[in-house]
Design a protein around this motif. Structure first.
Motif, mmCIF file in Angstrom:
data_model
loop_
_atom_site.group_PDB
_atom_site.id
_atom_site.type_symbol
_atom_site.label_atom_id
_atom_site.label_comp_id
_atom_site.label_asym_id
_atom_site.label_seq_id
_atom_site.Cartn_x
_atom_site.Cartn_y
_atom_site.Cartn_z
ATOM 1 N N THR A 1 -3.948 10.443 3.761
ATOM 2 C CA THR A 1 -4.112 11.205 5.001
ATOM 3 C C THR A 1 -4.042 12.692 4.688
ATOM 4 O O THR A 1 -3.101 13.163 4.042
ATOM 5 C CB THR A 1 -3.007 10.864 6.020
ATOM 6 O OG1 THR A 1 -3.019 9.460 6.285
ATOM 7 C CG2 THR A 1 -3.225 11.627 7.322
ATOM 8 N N ARG B 1 1.520 5.311 0.492
ATOM 9 C CA ARG B 1 1.062 6.324 1.442
ATOM 10 C C ARG B 1 1.094 7.703 0.784
ATOM 11 O O ARG B 1 2.144 8.170 0.355
ATOM 12 C CB ARG B 1 1.948 6.317 2.688
ATOM 13 C CG ARG B 1 1.970 4.983 3.438
ATOM 14 C CD ARG B 1 3.225 4.846 4.278
ATOM 15 N NE ARG B 1 4.425 4.885 3.437
ATOM 16 C CZ ARG B 1 5.670 4.780 3.899
ATOM 17 N NH1 ARG B 1 5.879 4.626 5.188
ATOM 18 N NH2 ARG B 1 6.696 4.828 3.077
ATOM 19 N N THR C 1 0.832 -1.200 0.000
ATOM 20 C CA THR C 1 0.000 0.000 0.000
ATOM 21 C C THR C 1 0.869 1.253 0.000
ATOM 22 O O THR C 1 1.794 1.389 0.803
ATOM 23 C CB THR C 1 -0.923 0.032 1.235
ATOM 24 O OG1 THR C 1 -1.738 -1.133 1.224
ATOM 25 C CG2 THR C 1 -1.815 1.265 1.209
ATOM 26 N N CYS D 1 -4.123 2.871 -2.008
ATOM 27 C CA CYS D 1 -3.342 3.883 -1.298
ATOM 28 C C CYS D 1 -3.973 4.226 0.041
ATOM 29 O O CYS D 1 -5.197 4.151 0.212
ATOM 30 C CB CYS D 1 -3.232 5.150 -2.137
ATOM 31 S SG CYS D 1 -2.222 4.941 -3.618
ATOM 32 N N GLU D 2 -3.115 4.619 0.944
ATOM 33 C CA GLU D 2 -3.540 5.133 2.249
ATOM 34 C C GLU D 2 -3.400 6.653 2.177
ATOM 35 O O GLU D 2 -2.305 7.172 2.026
ATOM 36 C CB GLU D 2 -2.628 4.546 3.322
ATOM 37 C CG GLU D 2 -2.900 5.006 4.725
ATOM 38 C CD GLU D 2 -1.862 4.433 5.678
ATOM 39 O OE1 GLU D 2 -0.967 5.198 6.101
ATOM 40 O OE2 GLU D 2 -1.928 3.220 5.959
ATOM 41 N N TYR E 1 5.715 9.234 3.859
ATOM 42 C CA TYR E 1 4.904 9.248 2.645
ATOM 43 C C TYR E 1 5.680 8.704 1.454
ATOM 44 O O TYR E 1 6.908 8.742 1.413
ATOM 45 C CB TYR E 1 4.422 10.668 2.340
ATOM 46 C CG TYR E 1 5.527 11.690 2.118
ATOM 47 C CD1 TYR E 1 6.178 11.808 0.885
ATOM 48 C CD2 TYR E 1 5.926 12.550 3.155
ATOM 49 C CE1 TYR E 1 7.193 12.741 0.689
ATOM 50 C CE2 TYR E 1 6.950 13.480 2.962
ATOM 51 C CZ TYR E 1 7.573 13.570 1.727
ATOM 52 O OH TYR E 1 8.591 14.484 1.538
#
Length: 412
Positions: free
Chosen positions: A32, A4, A2, A29-30, A98
């Motif tokens: 934030t 980031r 995954t 994808c994660e 990231y």
């Protein structure tokens, strides 16, 4: 594995980028989003607050509630970005690693950069409508204003929504006519530019409107000091413009966290990027959207919307190891409120200045022409902002690329 994606800023650019990426990439994808508070302000509405045409409370919604399910929200300020280590250091002590970083930190007002601006007279005789507190205080000041010289001053460029100071002049003309005191008010627009606007064709049209409405235009005035006590703007070459009430658009800069991040920002705190791909010039895995970007286009909400399409494709292509899409053309359009329930519309890009005609095609809204339809379009944009633009939806018939259809190209 995954990937980031960290997005700094939960305003227009950060929100629509997060939502578009969530839809495009799903669980691959994660994502934030980081911002220092949960208050998302609809900034185009600030123009209307001083005239009682909008209420401050109606312009603010929760940042996290504008994000799609699956997008994480981190309520914290950003200390700095370590571009070498691919890490964001937060004010709360946290560290976010990231694979891709998106800078969407916008532009901030820096009134303290101008001598005297925040001194005597600030928020009593000298105001700005570019934030909620200033717009609300200015509304009270305008209600109490019964005559004299009202000066609208742009200190320096770049600024958010470059047409907003002109719109303020036009709405002030209408406002004072409605109150029956226009003959007792001298309106003056003071700008560092050599014309009413940056684009020559539009500048001529807007200067003509200022003249028709009896609004004085003072050009090439570089404000070095604001003397609120004496009621004077003083330029670096010692010219003076007196006022009884001043509406000042302060110097803008990039986010403080960008300034604190070694190698990330330019001298003004904005992030240099390729003007067509929106990939930063700092690192390949950093992209920029909206007012935070140091590219040669307006810092306007429409630009951010159009950038969002290209940025989403390019983040996906970068993660897939593919060539980036270099199609962003600087497309900008702006409704310009002209008072009395009318507005103009301008549409342009890097290579084409505002032209007459219609948008987005031959059958559409009139360009560079006052109309009730354009005014209604500006009012409708608030609904589209919350329900289409921020959720990352495409608008039917409206694309990132500036359309030539409907424009009178012979006017160039």
């Amino acid at each position: 594995m995954t990937k980031r994606i960290v997005i700094l800023g939960g305003g227009t650019g950060g929100t629509l980028a997060a939502n578009r990426l969530r839809r495009a990439l799903g669980a691959e994808c994660e994502i934030t989003v980081v911002d220092r508070d949960d208050d998302h302000v609809y900034q185009p509405g600030l123009l209307f607050v001083p005239f009682g045409l909008a209420h401050a409370d109606d312009l603010v919604r929760s940042r996290r509630r504008q994000l799609h399910d699956g997008v994480a929200y981190r309520d914290s300020g950003v200390l700095h970005v370590d571009v070498e280590a691919d890490q964001v250091h937060l004010d709360d002590g946290g560290v976010l690693a990231y694979d891709v970083l998106i800078i969407a930190t916008g532009a901030r007002l820096v009134p303290e950069e101008t001598d005297g601006l925040t001194g005597p007279g600030w928020m009593s005789k000298v105001f700005s409508f570019y934030d909620l507190a200033g717009a609300t205080a200015l509304a009270r000041a305008l209600r109490d204003f019964d005559g004299g010289r009202l000066v609208v001053n742009v200190v320096d460029l770049p600024i958010k929504c470059p047409v907003a100071p002109l719109e303020f002049c036009f709405l002030a003309d209408w406002y004072f006519q409605e109150r029956g005191i226009r003959d007792h008010v001298r309106l003056t627009y003071v700008t560092p530019l050599d014309a009413a606007f940056t684009k020559p064709f539009a500048a001529r049209a807007l200067a003509g409107m200022l003249q028709e409405k009896g609004i004085e235009l003072v050009t090439e005035f570089n404000t070095g000091e604001v003397d609120g006590e004496a009621g004077k703007l003083i330029s670096y070459d010692e010219r003076e413009v007196e006022f009884d009430l001043a509406v000042v658009v302060p110097v803008h800069g990039g986010a403080e966290c960008v300034e604190r991040s070694q190698g990330l920002g330019d001298a003004l705190g904005f992030v240099s990027a390729d003007e067509h791909t929106l990939q930063s010039k700092v690192r390949e895995n950093i992209f920029v959207i909206g007012d935070a970007a140091a590219i040669p286009t307006s810092k306007a909400g429409s630009v951010t919307h159009f950038e969002g399409e290209v940025l989403t494709r390019n983040v996906a292509r970068f993660l897939a190891g593919e060539e980036l899409d270099a199609s962003f053309d600087g497309h900008t359009n702006c409704f310009i409120e002209s008072g009395f329930g009318k507005a103009l519309l301008i549409d342009f890009n890097y290579g084409t200045e505002p032209l007459p005609g219609h948008y987005p095609s031959a059958v559409g809204l009139p360009l560079l022409k006052e109309s009730r339809l354009n005014h209604l379009g500006k009012l409708m944009f608030a609904w589209l902002y919350w329900h289409s633009l921020l959720p990352g939806r495409d608008l039917p018939g409206v694309s990132a690329a500036m359309p030539l259809a409907g424009k009178r190209l012979e006017a160039r």
